[in-house]
Design a protein around this motif. Structure first.
Motif, PDB file in Angstrom:
ATOM      1  N   ARG A  16     -22.784 -36.569   3.702  1.00  0.00           N
ATOM      2  CA  ARG A  16     -22.885 -36.372   5.130  1.00  0.00           C
ATOM      3  C   ARG A  16     -21.565 -35.884   5.736  1.00  0.00           C
ATOM      4  O   ARG A  16     -20.513 -35.887   5.084  1.00  0.00           O
ATOM      5  CB  ARG A  16     -23.362 -37.638   5.811  1.00  0.00           C
ATOM      6  N   HIS A  17     -21.615 -35.536   7.011  1.00  0.00           N
ATOM      7  CA  HIS A  17     -20.538 -34.787   7.655  1.00  0.00           C
ATOM      8  C   HIS A  17     -19.213 -35.523   7.712  1.00  0.00           C
ATOM      9  O   HIS A  17     -18.145 -34.900   7.673  1.00  0.00           O
ATOM     10  CB  HIS A  17     -20.959 -34.413   9.079  1.00  0.00           C
ATOM     11  N   GLU A  67     -28.671 -38.779  12.995  1.00  0.00           N
ATOM     12  CA  GLU A  67     -27.439 -38.017  12.810  1.00  0.00           C
ATOM     13  C   GLU A  67     -26.881 -38.158  11.400  1.00  0.00           C
ATOM     14  O   GLU A  67     -26.397 -37.189  10.799  1.00  0.00           O
ATOM     15  CB  GLU A  67     -26.385 -38.467  13.829  1.00  0.00           C
ATOM     16  N   ARG A  87     -26.643 -34.266   9.668  1.00  0.00           N
ATOM     17  CA  ARG A  87     -25.349 -33.595   9.838  1.00  0.00           C
ATOM     18  C   ARG A  87     -24.586 -33.579   8.521  1.00  0.00           C
ATOM     19  O   ARG A  87     -24.429 -34.613   7.862  1.00  0.00           O
ATOM     20  CB  ARG A  87     -24.507 -34.279  10.918  1.00  0.00           C
ATOM     21  N   ARG A 142     -20.553 -29.679  13.925  1.00  0.00           N
ATOM     22  CA  ARG A 142     -21.960 -29.904  14.276  1.00  0.00           C
ATOM     23  C   ARG A 142     -22.891 -29.125  13.339  1.00  0.00           C
ATOM     24  O   ARG A 142     -23.947 -28.652  13.745  1.00  0.00           O
ATOM     25  CB  ARG A 142     -22.234 -29.520  15.731  1.00  0.00           C
ATOM     26  N   ASN A 143     -22.498 -29.008  12.108  1.00  0.00           N
ATOM     27  CA  ASN A 143     -23.345 -28.327  11.140  1.00  0.00           C
ATOM     28  C   ASN A 143     -24.478 -29.254  10.716  1.00  0.00           C
ATOM     29  O   ASN A 143     -24.248 -30.429  10.411  1.00  0.00           O
ATOM     30  CB  ASN A 143     -22.520 -27.920   9.917  1.00  0.00           C
ATOM     31  N   CYS A 144     -25.696 -28.738  10.695  1.00  0.00           N
ATOM     32  CA  CYS A 144     -26.877 -29.566  10.419  1.00  0.00           C
ATOM     33  C   CYS A 144     -27.811 -28.854   9.446  1.00  0.00           C
ATOM     34  O   CYS A 144     -27.738 -27.636   9.255  1.00  0.00           O
ATOM     35  CB  CYS A 144     -27.644 -29.870  11.705  1.00  0.00           C
TER      36      CYS A 144
END
Length: 597
Positions: free
Chosen positions: A153-154, A426, A430, A182-184
């Protein structure tokens, strides 16, 4: 000199194949004398390329030329740095070789403890922009390297400063490029995310809902691997593919090493860790590639994905076990029974996220052990990525190569007492994204971008780096517009979807409309909606769907959700304004319209 040796080698082979032994010796001497003469002429005239430009250097088999195409410029790894033949301690719970915590010093593996690489000072970048007035057409097609993690994850990178994890190379890469916070992903699961990556399409378009059913192969000619191949790129794939590696696929990749599912493999009588195997294969590709072709290398790590069906789940390399020993991993604020009970009622004990939570996180000791081993796998990938970059530098290609680091989906680390991914929260959707691009203006280098970038954008971005237009089926956008154009008019929201897997009680279907400040979730199997204010509630702990004051917001977001849901069914870039869909959307989010394929 290398071209001369290749030329001589080719003529010698032709003589050797003639079968006339009496003819070989004098011709051999003539070839050497002629070659020396050609070399002198070449040096005198300054002609570059193969000697005399006759194009004779490609006439012999590759096996005879490999040693000249790929000079051994890389130091061999010393025996003590290689993976042990058998893992001494594949999980922190193994006490046999586990020194006491007080006797251990927290040092990263040797590669990660070294100073992170810097571009060579003596070689100016070949495509460094001189000012901020950058135009895409001013640059030639670039090499491309994709570093693609799994279940990552981010915020599980060092520069996010959200955990104890150490990723010095990726932190350096962000300083040399741009980090997209904010890459998803548009669907959070391994195989669908990969199909989205290669096609640039939503799953409702390519319809590959199971790994054994790669329906997206019908779009192969308009997927970026085939498009790059047709444009003359030399392609390499290393690691996780997740679909059938059939003749169509293997015929596209010039260098294909697909494997996944384990953290340790048998290798020539010994044992090798999957990330070390990724590194070994990636370096082999870079050393053996033809020097006169642009290349694309996709390194798809299996780590830090768990080894499903095992008790310990995560099995790092032996030399990484000293990492994080004296650290304490923070337990998420939302990892409580109260938050579990706040989830919709159909989240029961049979839910896959709950089942995996019991395997990984249902005791404090288990949470610490699992997360430390998970972070060790992350740091190992960081070290391998550094080694790949250093080889790129040694070959003088670092300044003509776009490097993309991202992952296939996020992961719950016990938030809401869940593990796994799939759901629209989230933590699940993300993922990290860092791009180092030789075209990037100096004023953009080292900056952070908070626009919504999506995994379906990567296909267009990769093709853009090759100066190729995206196919008419791709639904994303070239991310380089965010740093190469003045006003890209970027999306402010996007549609998320995940089909039911196995059955709705295990992994229920979900869709969502995601904005920076608000999120609308829909669970179509149960006709349940949720609404979260991400500005005030970034952990998604307070569902506002029943609040009277949110009724107008909920209604507007439902409408917009349905518009984008229908737009995702159509080929070509999503019309993010939604205007073409207004008046024709279906109020019921459970539309059964099928994609026009």
């Amino acid at each position: 000199v290398l071209e001369l040796l290749r030329y001589i080698n080719g003529l010698i082979n032709m003589v050797a194949e003639s079968g006339n032994r009496m003819f070989r010796i004098p011709v051999f001497m003539m070839v050497i004398l002629a070659g020396l003469g050609f070399a002198a002429l070449n040096l005198r005239t300054g002609f570059k390329g193969d000697v005399l430009g006759l194009g004779l250097l490609r006439t012999t088999g590759s096996s005879a030329l490999d040693s000249f195409d790929n000079p051994r410029q890389v130091q061999e790894v010393s025996p003590e740095k290689k993976s042990a033949s058998t893992p001494l301690s594949e999980a922190e719970g193994n006490q046999e070789n586990k020194p006491k915590a007080e006797e251990r010093k927290i040092d990263p593996p040797e590669k990660t403890s070294e100073k992170t690489p810097n571009p060579p000072e003596t070689t100016p970048p070949t495509q460094e922009p001189q000012n901020d007035q950058v135009k895409k057409e001013d640059f030639k097609p670039m090499n491309i390297i994709l570093l693609y993690g799994d279940d990552w994850r981010h915020d599980s990178i060092g520069s996010a400063k959200a955990s104890i994890v150490q990723t010095p190379f990726f932190d350096w890469l962000a300083d040399q490029g741009m980090k997209f916070v904010r890459n998803c992903v548009t669907t959070s699961v391994c195989w669908i995310s990969r199909a989205n990556l290669y096609t640039g399409q939503y799953v409702c378009r390519h319809n590959s809902t199971y790994p054994h059913k790669p329906d997206w192969y019908v779009f192969w000619d308009k997927a970026w691997p085939k498009m790059l191949k047709d444009a003359g790129y030399y392609l390499g794939h290393v690691g996780k593919w997740h679909f059938e590696w059939n003749s169509m696929v293997s015929g596209t990749w010039d260098f294909g090493r697909p494997y996944y599912g384990q953290h340790w493999y048998n290798d020539r009588g010994g044992r090798i860790h999957t990330t070390k195997k990724n590194e070994k294969d990636a370096l082999e590709f870079l050393k053996e590639r033809p020097r006169k072709k642009p290349f694309m290398l996709s390194v798809c790590f299996f780590a830090p994905h768990s080894v499903d069906g095992t008790d310990d789940q995560y099995f790092p390399q032996n030399e990484s076990m000293s990492l994080y020993v004296n650290d304490t991993v923070d337990v998420p604020i939302s990892a409580t029974e109260e938050e579990w009970n706040k989830l919709p009622s159909f989240f029961g004990d049979i839910n896959e996220g709950r089942r995996r939570w019991r395997i990984r996180f249902d005791t404090p000791e288990k949470h610490q052990r699992m997360m430390k081993n998970y972070y060790r796998l992350v740091t190992e990938i960081d070290a391998t990525s550094k080694a790949i970059y250093e080889e790129l530098e040694r070959q003088g290609e670092a300044d003509n190569t776009m490097i993309i680091f991202t992952t296939d989906n996020g992961l719950f680390h016990s938030e809401h007492q869940l593990a796994g991914k799939w759901f629209p929260h989230e933590e699940s959707i993300r993922v990290p994204l860092i791009i180092k691009d030789p075209r990037m203006p100096k004023t953009k280098v080292g900056t952070v971008n908070d626009e919504f970038t999506l995994n379906i954008d990567l296909a267009s971005t990769i093709l853009g780096a090759a100066k190729l237009p995206q196919s008419d089926l791709m639904q994303g956008r070239d991310i380089s517009d965010l740093y190469l154009t003045e006003d890209p008019q970027w999306r402010q929201e996007f549609f998320y979807e995940h089909p039911v897997h196995l059955e709705s009680r295990i992994i229920p279907a979900s869709t969502a409309l995601v904005r920076k400040g608000m999120k609308f979730m829909n669970w179509p199997d149960y006709k349940v909606d949720q609404l979260f204010n991400l500005t005030e509630d970034p952990l998604e702990m307070n569902d506002l769907v029943k609040r009277e004051e949110m009724e107008s917001v909920l209604g507007e977001m439902k409408i917009r959700h349905n518009e984008l849901k229908l737009a995702a069914l159509e080929p070509g870039p999503i019309d993010e304004s939604g205007e073409r869909m207004r008046g024709v959307f279906q109020e019921d989010a459970n539309t059964d319209k099928k994609p026009s394929r």
